[in-house]
Write a protein that holds these residues in place. Structure first.
Motif: not given
Ligand code: C2E
Ligand code: MG
Ligand code: MG
Ligand code: MG
Length: 280
Positions: A175-181, A194-200
């Protein structure tokens, strides 16, 4: 305000609108040709396992330099590709290139590839992915698909079916850009990522901002309690890295480790990282 500037202001506004439409149409035509000629390339940005400092994957990021040598940013041309339906052909070409490049990497190094939200409406998406995998010979277990939260809201049932089919075949889902959507927590409860990618955007500022830091800490905690690996995007500085290490983040990505690079440089990057890891 518009009135006080008089009718000329309105004409000027029309001219810029017209200009924008022309520039956009020219870019669209160029993109169409570039895709036909397979002129776009995936670049690769390393993903680092923060427990041991080793490369555990590369994210493929599309790059396009047009014939006059101008490089057009992916956010611009991906948006055009999405609006025009060119995204499917672009996706198939780039994924195929990336799978073939990934065959030159050690087996444990995964390829991450972005799937755009509009592609979730494509009934043949999984078929296309499996076809490209089979054509290139890359095992499904070596592929990871990155989707954003926005990919899940249009048709949640269809999205769930796509993710389940990929997952069953061995493809990992991040899950990309987590927290912005839209509605991040609802998505986490619903799907098995499987993974979360915390947004930059969270990583860039969190050291200066106590509240931001607490949010990052909570996101990492949430990932761990759900047994989902966590990646931090946009790590640029050592102090960000050491703090993320303290907080138990699993994987790091950012200019501190390496910028997106062409396939041949990614191979050199791997060799050099292996050497330094062997030395100490
Ligand atoms: P993304 O998937 O979230 O990719 C991460 C973006 O952050 C990339 O931008 C990467 O170059 C940038 N980045 C990585 N580390 C750092 C850092 O330390 N600092 C800063 N400031 N930026 C960093 P890029 O390559 O411009 O791509 C932007 C977005 O375009 C991507 O965001 C993704 O959503 C989209 N994109 C790129 N390639 C593709 C593609 O092949 N297919 C699709 N559907 N989307 C793509
Ligand atoms: Mg991504
Ligand atoms: Mg991202
Ligand atoms: Mg992004």
């Amino acid at each position: 305000e518009a009135k006080s500037r008089g009718p000329n202001h309105y004409l000027a506004f029309e001219a810029t609108m017209h200009e924008k439409v022309m520039v956009r149409a020219a870019l669209e035509a160029k993109l169409r040709v570039a895709i036909q000629e397979k002129a776009l390339r995936p670049f690769y940005q390393p993903l680092i396992d923060l427990r041991n400092g080793e490369v555990c994957g590369f994210e493929a990021l599309a790059r396009w330099t047009d014939k006059d040598g101008t490089s057009i940013p992916p956010t611009t041309f991906i948006a055009i590709a999405e609006e025009t339906g060119l995204i499917t052909a672009l996706f198939e070409d780039l994924l195929d290139q990336a799978c073939r490049d990934a065959l030159n990497w050690p087996d444990h190094i995964r390829l991450s590839f972005n799937v755009s939200p509009v592609q979730m409406e494509d009934k043949l998406l999984t078929t296309r992915i499996f076809r490209v995998l089979a054509g290139s010979g890359l095992k499904a277990q070596r592929l990871e698909i990155e989707i954003t939260e926005n990919a899940l809201i249009q048709d949640p049932a269809a999205a769930a079916a796509i993710l389940a089919e990929l997952h069953d075949a061995g493809v990992q889902i991040a899950l990309d850009d987590f927290g912005t959507g839209y509605s991040s927590l609802a998505q986490l409860a619903r799907y098995r990522f499987d993974k979360i990618k915390i947004d930059k955007s969270f990583i860039a500022t969190y050291r200066e901002d106590e509240r931001q830091e607490k949010v990052v800490r909570a996101m990492l905690g949430l990932g761990h309690s759900l047994n989902i690996q966590t990646t931090a995007e946009g790590i640029e500085e050592h102090r960000q890295l050491s703090h993320l290490l303290q907080l138990g983040c699993d994987i790091g990505q950012g200019y501190l480790f390496g910028k997106p690079m062409p396939a041949n440089e990614a191979l050199i990057f791997l060799e050099q990282r292996e050497k330094t890891a062997a030395v100490g």
